[in-house]
Each structure stands twice: as C-alpha cells, then as structure tokens.
Scaffold this active site. Structure first.
Site, PDB file in Angstrom:
ATOM      1  N   HIS A 272       0.843  -1.195   0.000  1.00  0.00           N
ATOM      2  CA  HIS A 272       0.000   0.000   0.000  1.00  0.00           C
ATOM      3  C   HIS A 272       0.871   1.235   0.000  1.00  0.00           C
ATOM      4  O   HIS A 272       1.821   1.340   0.771  1.00  0.00           O
ATOM      5  CB  HIS A 272      -0.902   0.008   1.240  1.00  0.00           C
TER       6      HIS A 272
ATOM      7  N   ASP B 251     -14.664   2.912   7.521  1.00  0.00           N
ATOM      8  CA  ASP B 251     -13.684   3.869   7.013  1.00  0.00           C
ATOM      9  C   ASP B 251     -14.328   4.821   6.016  1.00  0.00           C
ATOM     10  O   ASP B 251     -14.023   6.016   6.004  1.00  0.00           O
ATOM     11  CB  ASP B 251     -12.502   3.143   6.361  1.00  0.00           C
TER      12      ASP B 251
ATOM     13  N   ARG C  32     -13.886  13.022   8.294  1.00  0.00           N
ATOM     14  CA  ARG C  32     -12.560  13.618   8.566  1.00  0.00           C
ATOM     15  C   ARG C  32     -12.229  14.674   7.521  1.00  0.00           C
ATOM     16  O   ARG C  32     -11.638  15.711   7.818  1.00  0.00           O
ATOM     17  CB  ARG C  32     -11.480  12.528   8.560  1.00  0.00           C
TER      18      ARG C  32
ATOM     19  N   SER D 183      -7.168   3.800   9.289  1.00  0.00           N
ATOM     20  CA  SER D 183      -7.884   3.843   8.016  1.00  0.00           C
ATOM     21  C   SER D 183      -7.201   2.917   6.999  1.00  0.00           C
ATOM     22  O   SER D 183      -7.840   2.078   6.351  1.00  0.00           O
ATOM     23  CB  SER D 183      -7.899   5.294   7.513  1.00  0.00           C
TER      24      SER D 183
HETATM   25  N1  URA Z   1      -5.207   7.035   2.874  1.00  0.00           N
HETATM   26  C1  URA Z   1      -6.206   6.395   3.507  1.00  0.00           C
HETATM   27  O1  URA Z   1      -6.704   5.378   3.038  1.00  0.00           O
HETATM   28  N2  URA Z   1      -6.631   6.891   4.691  1.00  0.00           N
HETATM   29  C2  URA Z   1      -6.131   7.992   5.247  1.00  0.00           C
HETATM   30  O2  URA Z   1      -6.546   8.366   6.310  1.00  0.00           O
HETATM   31  C3  URA Z   1      -5.090   8.666   4.576  1.00  0.00           C
HETATM   32  C4  URA Z   1      -4.631   8.160   3.385  1.00  0.00           C
END
Ligand code: URA
Length: 440
Positions: free
Chosen positions: A82, A161, A168, A183
């Site tokens: 990731h 999320d 957020r 997240s």
């Molecule tokens: N990428 C994500 O998936 N979540 C975050 O909070 C920041 C970057």
C-alpha cells in the site's frame, strides 16, 4: 454506555477500552451515533492521540465493520502493498508483475485517485477494454491462472472507514497518525493478504510532510500489523519530487511499460526494485539481497512484463497498447514549460504538479468529474539538473486550451530554479520492521 462519556474521556486524554471503541464504531456504522458526536470524538483523537493498543483495537473494529476477504483458497503467502498516495506513483503496476514473476501470488485491490494524488485503478482504465470490477470468483481464478490480478475495491469493504473518512475530510481531522494508520490498515486487513508492505510517502506531495512524522506513522502501522498477526514492513520514500517523469494515466502506463522493458527512469526502477524485494522478503523468498537480485532478474529478462500483459489480457484489456505505447489515444494539444533562466532545478512542489495534471484532466476535481486519460505531464528535466534559459522543463498534454493554460501556470509555480544545486535527499529514507528502524 453513552457516546457523551466516550467523547469526554478522550477529550480528557484518557485511554479508551476495547468496549468503548467497539461501541462507537458499531454505533456510527449503524447510524445510532450522530455525525456531530463522531466529529467531536475524531477531533479529541486528533488532539490527544491514541496509544498503539487503542489504535490496533480501532483498526480491528473498523476492518470487521464489513466484508472480510478470504484469500486462503489461493496457495502461498499473499503479500499486499500500500502506498500512502503520491504523484506519478505507478509502482503497483510494476512491482505486482515483478513479485508474481518470482512466484508470489498477488491478489490486490486498489483505489482511484484522490485530490492531487493518482490512483492505480484510473491508470488501469486508461488501457482500452480493461476491466477492474470483477466478480470475486473470477478475481481468484485470475490470480491462480496468471499469478496476479489488480481490481477495484469491493463495495462493502470497511464501511466504517468510508463514513469516517468522509467526515474527517470536512472536519480538519485527516492528518492524525492514529486515524490515518487505522484507516489504511483496516482496509489492508479486510483485503485478506497475509503480510503487508507499506510505502509511506514523505514530502511536499504527501500527507506526511516530515521524516519524523512518516516514521511515527510507519511505527504505528507496523505495531498494528503485529497486534493483528499480519507481519508488516514500512518503507519511507521521498515525495519531494514526482516519481519517474510521467504524471497522468496513459502517460504513466507507458512509463510502467518502459521500466518493465528494462528501461525507464532510474528513480522509478530503483524504488520498484526495493519495494519488490521487500515484498519477496515478506513472502519468505530469501534475504533482502537475494530478493533484490530476483527482482532485477525478472525485470531485465522480460518475465515481469509478460506477467503484466497476461493480467491485462485476463481482465479484457488491449495488450497491443502495452507493446506499442504510441497506440494510446493522444491529447489534442502538447504544450511546453520553458525555463526562463539558467540554473539548477532546486525544488519541485509535488502537490502542485499533481494539481496541475488534475486541472488538465488527469484527475477528478469533483467526485463525478470525467478523466481525460491522455492528459498529464512528462518531465524533461528533474530536481538537481542544470537548465539553460529556453530549455524545455516539461511537456504538458491536454485537450483544452484554457485548461492547458491553467495547468501550465500551476506547474510553473511549482518549480524553483536557483544558482546553487539542491541537497538531494535519498529516494528511500527509512525502513521499519517490528525489530528495528533503519534510516538512510
Ligand atoms: N489514505 C487512507 O486510506 N486513509 C487515510 O486516512 C489517509 C490516506
């Protein structure tokens, strides 16, 4: 239990229990907790932080808020990778074929572009015919037959999320280490891989602006991985310059092909070798040095490129554009950014480069914007290089004169030219495992 008391406890910087964290995640997903209460709690977390233990519990609760993908029917250790999001970051489409060519299956779910950062799925869709919405059974079949498949994220993965991230985004609580860590890690855990490699970007184009913050985020995510039984390694990489030369969807696919043909920009090749080596290492393929050699071998002998083509074919894409990149649809206009003076390219504000490409059509300004796959930027010069007045710094590709003008202005503002050469930081700045932090 009352949400009021949970908010007050975090406001007073106290550690929340597992029951309290479960309560607010379940309650928020089910709609029993209002946005204004969740916003207050997120701000309290932003201001007072969370311990590793709280962050790991939060991550686990979020991961289990929706579908959990089970990859156990695919043989071997599955390693996911990731990136925290960058500009010109096309590494997934290079390292996944490298790792697959070395015999490690890759079953990967990727995302779309967000703001100034690009997304793997958008880049893949620039290949004519390419399908990214694939039924789970077919996705697994492709991984078993070809060794890799990269698809869009399943609709019901980590609904907590989705809701929390949207909140957020509008309550100034994005840049919080426990919230970013939970997240990202909740999505990785739900996506089912056994081990996780994180590419944490640092610099002007990234969420993390300093190396210290990036290392702290890496430590937090590695600790979460440990707590939930998914070994995790984090690599901190520089995002004070775009990665490679190309920004924009089909332009980046062309660059992916160049690297997989053993050519391409050296920075991109280096970072891909390092990330692939770490994925192979996590899959128990050997020492890091042995894994580096394996990655270089399949890059240079063309096996990795064959893997990419096999995946594209299996997902309905037109392989001929990979073999001959001139077959990609072309932007109507090609502009040039010309240097107005002599000097060194001293700095490049990477976020602005991403915004420039987005304005020209390579990304989405609004959620429902239509992407122009041919739009973007190809740098002719990069950070640290000397330019003379009149030299072309970058080529801009766009299909609308007005957008090209806007993109060129933003790109021009992003580049500083100076009489003295800049101090160039290493592309790979740190590596974090459960045992140690190595800084480079
Ligand atoms: N990428 C994500 O998936 N979540 C975050 O909070 C920041 C970057």
């Amino acid at each position: 239990m009352r949400i009021y008391d949970v908010i007050a406890k975090k406001r007073d910087a106290k550690e929340l229990t597992e029951e309290e964290i479960k309560f607010f995640i379940d309650g928020y997903v089910k709609g029993n907790i209002a946005d204004y209460q969740m916003s207050a709690l997120l701000m309290a977390i932003y201001l007072n932080g969370m311990s590793y233990k709280e962050t790991a519990i939060l991550t686990n609760c979020m991961a289990h808020s929706g579908e959990m993908i089970d990859l156990s029917s695919i043989n071997g250790i599955k390693v996911d990778k990731h990136s925290t999001g960058g500009v010109g970051d096309k590494t997934t489409l290079i390292i996944s074929p490298i790792v697959a060519a070395c015999g490690v299956p890759v079953a990967k779910m990727s995302g779309r572009g967000l703001g100034h950062t690009g997304g793997t799925i958008d880049k893949m869709e620039s290949i004519p015919g390419m399908k990214i919405a694939i039924e789970k059974e077919r996705f697994f079949e492709i991984v078993k037959e070809v060794g890799l498949s990269v698809v869009g994220q399943s609709g019901n993965l980590v609904p907590a999320d989705k809701k929390i991230y949207a909140l957020r985004d509008v309550t100034a609580t994005v840049e919080s280490i426990p919230l970013i860590a939970s997240s990202i890690m909740s999505k990785k855990i739900a996506a089912g891989s056994d081990r996780i490699l994180l590419d944490i970007k640092v610099g002007s184009g990234a969420f993390m602006k300093t190396k210290e913050d990036a290392i702290e985020l890496g430590k937090t995510m590695v600790a979460i991985g440990e707590k939930v039984g998914r070994e995790t390694v984090a690599i901190i990489t520089d995002m004070d310059r775009p990665l490679g030369k190309a920004i924009g969807n089909s332009l980046e696919i062309s660059e992916v092909c160049e690297v997989l043909k053993g050519r391409g920009p050296e920075d991109l090749r280096q970072i891909c070798i390092e990330l692939s080596a770490n994925m192979l290492y996590l899959a128990n393929k050997g020492t890091l040095d042995e894994c580096r050699s394996m990655a270089i071998k399949v890059l240079d002998n063309g096996e990795a490129f064959e893997k990419l083509k096999a995946m594209v074919l299996a997902q309905g894409g037109d392989v001929s554009v990979l073999e001959d990149n001139s077959k990609f649809a072309k932007a109507k206009i090609k502009g040039e950014l010309i240097s107005e003076k002599d000097g060194y390219i001293y700095s490049i504000d990477t976020e602005k480069c991403g915004i420039s490409a987005m304005v020209m059509g390579a990304g989405r300004e609004k959620k429902d914007s239509i992407i122009d796959y041919s739009a973007g930027i190809v740098f002719n010069k990069t950070i640290g290089e000397y330019v003379n007045k009149g030299d072309v710094i970058a080529y801009l590709y766009c299909s609308d004169e007005e957008k090209l003008k806007q993109g060129k202005k933003i790109l021009s503002d992003s580049i500083k030219i100076n009489d003295i050469a800049p101090n160039i930081v290493p592309l790979i700045q740190a590596r974090i495992t459960k045992d140690k932090i190595e800084k480079f």
